[in-house]
Design a protein around this motif. Structure first.
Motif, PDB file in Angstrom:
ATOM      1  N   LEU A   1      -8.452   2.374   1.907  1.00 27.36           N
ATOM      2  CA  LEU A   1      -8.685   3.165   0.697  1.00 27.36           C
ATOM      3  C   LEU A   1      -7.471   4.030   0.385  1.00 27.36           C
ATOM      4  O   LEU A   1      -7.038   4.109  -0.782  1.00 27.36           O
ATOM      5  CB  LEU A   1      -9.923   4.044   0.874  1.00 27.36           C
ATOM      6  CG  LEU A   1     -10.243   4.979  -0.296  1.00 27.36           C
ATOM      7  CD1 LEU A   1     -10.491   4.199  -1.581  1.00 27.36           C
ATOM      8  CD2 LEU A   1     -11.447   5.864   0.045  1.00 27.36           C
ATOM      9  N   ALA A   2      -6.881   4.656   1.396  1.00 27.27           N
ATOM     10  CA  ALA A   2      -5.696   5.487   1.162  1.00 27.27           C
ATOM     11  C   ALA A   2      -4.541   4.652   0.622  1.00 27.27           C
ATOM     12  O   ALA A   2      -3.803   5.094  -0.269  1.00 27.27           O
ATOM     13  CB  ALA A   2      -5.291   6.194   2.456  1.00 27.27           C
ATOM     14  N   ALA A   3      -4.379   3.441   1.157  1.00 24.31           N
ATOM     15  CA  ALA A   3      -3.302   2.566   0.680  1.00 24.31           C
ATOM     16  C   ALA A   3      -3.541   2.139  -0.765  1.00 24.31           C
ATOM     17  O   ALA A   3      -2.602   2.108  -1.581  1.00 24.31           O
ATOM     18  CB  ALA A   3      -3.199   1.338   1.586  1.00 24.31           C
ATOM     19  N   VAL A   4      -4.794   1.820  -1.102  1.00 27.94           N
ATOM     20  CA  VAL A   4      -5.116   1.443  -2.476  1.00 27.94           C
ATOM     21  C   VAL A   4      -4.828   2.604  -3.422  1.00 27.94           C
ATOM     22  O   VAL A   4      -4.227   2.433  -4.498  1.00 27.94           O
ATOM     23  CB  VAL A   4      -6.587   0.988  -2.587  1.00 27.94           C
ATOM     24  CG1 VAL A   4      -7.018   0.878  -4.045  1.00 27.94           C
ATOM     25  CG2 VAL A   4      -6.785  -0.343  -1.871  1.00 27.94           C
ATOM     26  N   GLU A   5      -5.246   3.805  -3.033  1.00 30.92           N
ATOM     27  CA  GLU A   5      -5.012   4.972  -3.880  1.00 30.92           C
ATOM     28  C   GLU A   5      -3.520   5.221  -4.063  1.00 30.92           C
ATOM     29  O   GLU A   5      -3.056   5.567  -5.161  1.00 30.92           O
ATOM     30  CB  GLU A   5      -5.684   6.203  -3.263  1.00 30.92           C
ATOM     31  CG  GLU A   5      -7.205   6.123  -3.193  1.00 30.92           C
ATOM     32  CD  GLU A   5      -7.854   6.113  -4.572  1.00 30.92           C
ATOM     33  OE1 GLU A   5      -7.242   6.632  -5.523  1.00 30.92           O
ATOM     34  OE2 GLU A   5      -8.964   5.565  -4.708  1.00 30.92           O
ATOM     35  N   GLU A   6      -2.757   5.035  -2.998  1.00 33.83           N
ATOM     36  CA  GLU A   6      -1.301   5.232  -3.095  1.00 33.83           C
ATOM     37  C   GLU A   6      -0.670   4.235  -4.063  1.00 33.83           C
ATOM     38  O   GLU A   6       0.152   4.603  -4.910  1.00 33.83           O
ATOM     39  CB  GLU A   6      -0.676   5.067  -1.708  1.00 33.83           C
ATOM     40  CG  GLU A   6       0.854   5.134  -1.698  1.00 33.83           C
ATOM     41  CD  GLU A   6       1.440   4.822  -0.331  1.00 33.83           C
ATOM     42  OE1 GLU A   6       2.624   4.447  -0.297  1.00 33.83           O
ATOM     43  OE2 GLU A   6       0.717   4.939   0.679  1.00 33.83           O
ATOM     44  N   LEU A   7      -1.062   2.983  -3.958  1.00 33.43           N
ATOM     45  CA  LEU A   7      -0.437   1.944  -4.780  1.00 33.43           C
ATOM     46  C   LEU A   7      -0.859   2.025  -6.241  1.00 33.43           C
ATOM     47  O   LEU A   7      -0.059   1.742  -7.135  1.00 33.43           O
ATOM     48  CB  LEU A   7      -0.772   0.567  -4.218  1.00 33.43           C
ATOM     49  CG  LEU A   7      -0.109   0.211  -2.889  1.00 33.43           C
ATOM     50  CD1 LEU A   7      -0.610  -1.123  -2.375  1.00 33.43           C
ATOM     51  CD2 LEU A   7       1.408   0.184  -3.029  1.00 33.43           C
ATOM     52  N   THR A   8      -2.099   2.363  -6.489  1.00 36.68           N
ATOM     53  CA  THR A   8      -2.571   2.399  -7.872  1.00 36.68           C
ATOM     54  C   THR A   8      -2.164   3.688  -8.584  1.00 36.68           C
ATOM     55  O   THR A   8      -2.306   3.785  -9.810  1.00 36.68           O
ATOM     56  CB  THR A   8      -4.098   2.228  -7.950  1.00 36.68           C
ATOM     57  OG1 THR A   8      -4.730   3.230  -7.120  1.00 36.68           O
ATOM     58  CG2 THR A   8      -4.508   0.857  -7.454  1.00 36.68           C
ATOM     59  N   ALA A   9      -1.621   4.650  -7.852  1.00 31.78           N
ATOM     60  CA  ALA A   9      -1.121   5.870  -8.487  1.00 31.78           C
ATOM     61  C   ALA A   9       0.239   5.644  -9.124  1.00 31.78           C
ATOM     62  O   ALA A   9       0.676   6.416  -9.971  1.00 31.78           O
ATOM     63  CB  ALA A   9      -1.025   7.002  -7.463  1.00 31.78           C
ATOM     64  N   GLY A  10       0.959   4.550  -8.705  1.00 31.14           N
ATOM     65  CA  GLY A  10       2.292   4.283  -9.233  1.00 31.14           C
ATOM     66  C   GLY A  10       2.282   3.143 -10.224  1.00 31.14           C
ATOM     67  O   GLY A  10       1.244   2.586 -10.572  1.00 31.14           O
ATOM     68  N   ALA A  11       3.463   2.769 -10.664  1.00 29.94           N
ATOM     69  CA  ALA A  11       3.606   1.689 -11.640  1.00 29.94           C
ATOM     70  C   ALA A  11       3.887   0.383 -10.930  1.00 29.94           C
ATOM     71  O   ALA A  11       4.361   0.351  -9.795  1.00 29.94           O
ATOM     72  CB  ALA A  11       4.741   2.004 -12.606  1.00 29.94           C
ATOM     73  N   ARG A  12       3.603  -0.719 -11.618  1.00 29.37           N
ATOM     74  CA  ARG A  12       3.950  -2.035 -11.114  1.00 29.37           C
ATOM     75  C   ARG A  12       5.456  -2.253 -11.206  1.00 29.37           C
ATOM     76  O   ARG A  12       6.169  -1.560 -11.907  1.00 29.37           O
ATOM     77  CB  ARG A  12       3.258  -3.119 -11.933  1.00 29.37           C
ATOM     78  CG  ARG A  12       1.770  -3.209 -11.698  1.00 29.37           C
ATOM     79  CD  ARG A  12       1.237  -4.426 -12.412  1.00 29.37           C
ATOM     80  NE  ARG A  12      -0.189  -4.598 -12.171  1.00 29.37           N
ATOM     81  CZ  ARG A  12      -0.852  -5.689 -12.499  1.00 29.37           C
ATOM     82  NH1 ARG A  12      -0.246  -6.684 -13.077  1.00 29.37           N
ATOM     83  NH2 ARG A  12      -2.135  -5.791 -12.245  1.00 29.37           N
ATOM     84  N   GLY A  13       5.894  -3.284 -10.490  1.00 31.39           N
ATOM     85  CA  GLY A  13       7.255  -3.767 -10.681  1.00 31.39           C
ATOM     86  C   GLY A  13       8.296  -3.135  -9.793  1.00 31.39           C
ATOM     87  O   GLY A  13       9.476  -3.386  -9.951  1.00 31.39           O
ATOM     88  N   ILE A  14       7.903  -2.306  -8.819  1.00 27.67           N
ATOM     89  CA  ILE A  14       8.864  -1.710  -7.901  1.00 27.67           C
ATOM     90  C   ILE A  14       9.185  -2.730  -6.810  1.00 27.67           C
ATOM     91  O   ILE A  14       8.294  -3.388  -6.295  1.00 27.67           O
ATOM     92  CB  ILE A  14       8.279  -0.431  -7.272  1.00 27.67           C
ATOM     93  CG1 ILE A  14       7.903   0.551  -8.384  1.00 27.67           C
ATOM     94  CG2 ILE A  14       9.253   0.209  -6.308  1.00 27.67           C
ATOM     95  CD1 ILE A  14       7.096   1.729  -7.897  1.00 27.67           C
ATOM     96  N   PRO A  15      10.463  -2.912  -6.444  1.00 27.85           N
ATOM     97  CA  PRO A  15      10.782  -3.897  -5.410  1.00 27.85           C
ATOM     98  C   PRO A  15      10.020  -3.626  -4.129  1.00 27.85           C
ATOM     99  O   PRO A  15       9.744  -2.487  -3.757  1.00 27.85           O
ATOM    100  CB  PRO A  15      12.293  -3.711  -5.211  1.00 27.85           C
ATOM    101  CG  PRO A  15      12.775  -3.157  -6.516  1.00 27.85           C
ATOM    102  CD  PRO A  15      11.652  -2.289  -7.005  1.00 27.85           C
ATOM    103  N   ALA A  16       9.672  -4.704  -3.427  1.00 26.95           N
ATOM    104  CA  ALA A  16       8.861  -4.585  -2.224  1.00 26.95           C
ATOM    105  C   ALA A  16       9.602  -3.851  -1.123  1.00 26.95           C
ATOM    106  O   ALA A  16      10.813  -3.930  -0.994  1.00 26.95           O
ATOM    107  CB  ALA A  16       8.463  -5.969  -1.727  1.00 26.95           C
ATOM    108  N   THR A  17       8.850  -3.119  -0.334  1.00 26.94           N
ATOM    109  CA  THR A  17       9.377  -2.520   0.877  1.00 26.94           C
ATOM    110  C   THR A  17       8.433  -2.870   2.006  1.00 26.94           C
ATOM    111  O   THR A  17       7.322  -3.315   1.792  1.00 26.94           O
ATOM    112  CB  THR A  17       9.467  -0.989   0.761  1.00 26.94           C
ATOM    113  OG1 THR A  17       8.150  -0.472   0.514  1.00 26.94           O
ATOM    114  CG2 THR A  17      10.387  -0.571  -0.373  1.00 26.94           C
TER     115      THR A  17
END
Length: 367
Positions: free
Chosen positions: A339-355
């Motif tokens: 859940l924390a990971a989902v919240e972190e990812l959906t708070a930002g924009a798409r299209g950022i290079p993978a890390t």
């Protein structure tokens, strides 16, 4: 005008990772056909810049390779010869040999053959590409592009390394379209058991997301219906007020791509749909079993949070079945962490290079 044959005789995820290399070959101006296995042909048909998809079930590749079929192999050689390719580029992973396919290309009269090979290729290769051993050698996307460049393709710019699919995609099912914004896909299965989730674990993750107000869409192939049904039942029992929708077996690969494209985030193991999610630009919570290195196989080109114990005893083993009882390298990942990971990812924009961030999770199966 010449014609190029690209070869990737693996599963859907491997084919998708080869997409940027195929696009690089197409930028030479020559049409590019892609020879794929039956397991990878659907993904091959989703790739931009592929002129035609050919199929061959290779006896040296795949989880359950077929027996040697002289007639099918002779028919492939004859077909390749009739098409008049002047270049063949064979894409493989680090543990595979390109030489059987190189031999068939030579028998078909293809003048120039390029591939990665650690073994002495004799007269089978015109360009023998070499790749560093893990953890070096770059991501699979980057390694494939290096082979394409060695074959004469122009080196892609950074933005040209993103995975991609042909568009438009089909519409999503009506019940998915009716979900409120912010819904999440959970794909618990994997073609290799060591990289997937148990039904109990998947159910707990779905329940955690549903309890937090996230609608969850479970996806899977026809052979994963029992897994997703059990996970769905467990999630609904644990979070009776939540929304959990089971789509397993109800979409083909383009339909699955459409569902992943519409999702806010995808929670998935190291398997083909992880790369399909990356190809449509959706952030990925990667439940990554370390049997292969994440530096090479993590979802590429999108925001990623990597979960799971990357120091587990099975690290780098390429084990198909978990060698440690309970599969703790993934089983230790809690609903709260997902859940924390989902919240972190959906708070930002798409299209950022993978890390590949520091892995999260419990002690896993470390010895």
């Amino acid at each position: 005008m010449g014609r190029t044959l690209a070869v990737r005789l693996d599963s859907d995820g491997d084919v998708l990772l080869t997409g940027p290399a195929v696009r690089a070959l197409a930028r030479t101006g020559n049409p590019v056909d892609l020879l794929a296995s039956p397991a990878g042909a659907a993904a091959a048909r989703l790739l931009p810049d592929v002129a035609e998809v050919l199929e061959y079930s290779a006896p040296w590749s795949g989880f359950r390779p077929p027996p040697v079929d002289r007639e099918a192999t002779s028919a492939l050689v004859d077909d390749l010869a009739a098409r008049g390719y002047d270049l063949a580029v064979v894409f493989t992973s680090f543990h595979q040999s390109s030489l059987p396919m190189a031999l068939l290309a030579r028998l078909a009269g293809i003048e120039r053959v390029v591939a990665t090979s650690e073994d002495y290729p004799g007269s089978l290769l015109d360009v023998r590409h070499r790749r560093a051993d893990p953890p070096g050698g770059g991501h699979e996307v980057e390694a494939a592009v290096e082979v394409a460049v060695a074959a004469g393709a122009p080196r892609p710019a950074e933005q040209q390394l993103r995975l991609a699919v042909r568009r438009p995609l089909p519409p999503v099912p009506a019940e998915v379209a009716a979900l409120p914004p912010g819904w999440v896909v959970l794909h618990p299965g994997a073609s290799v058991p060591s990289r997937g989730l148990t039904a109990e674990h998947a159910g707990s993750l779905a329940a955690g997301l549903a309890d937090a107000g996230r609608a969850v869409v479970l996806t899977g192939g026809p052979g994963e219906r029992e897994l997703t049904a059990a996970a769905s039942a467990a999630a609904r029992a644990a979070a009776p007020g939540g929304t959990v929708l089971d789509l397993a077996g109800r979409t083909d690969l383009p339909g699955l791509a459409a569902v992943l494209d519409a999702a806010a985030c995808v929670v998935v193991g190291n398997t083909g749909p992880a790369h399909l999610a990356a190809a449509v630009g959706t952030p990925v919570v990667s439940l990554f079993s370390p049997v292969v290195p994440p530096e090479r196989w993590a979802p590429y080109g999108v925001p990623v949070v990597l979960l799971g114990d990357q120091g587990a005893a099975c690290r780098g083993s390429r084990a198909r079945d978990c060698p440690v009882p309970g599969h703790p390298c993934l089983g230790s990942v809690s609903p709260a962490a997902v859940l924390a990971a989902v919240e972190e990812l959906t708070a930002g924009a798409r299209g950022i290079p993978a890390t590949v961030p520091e892995p999260q999770g419990g002690p896993g199966c470390a010895s």
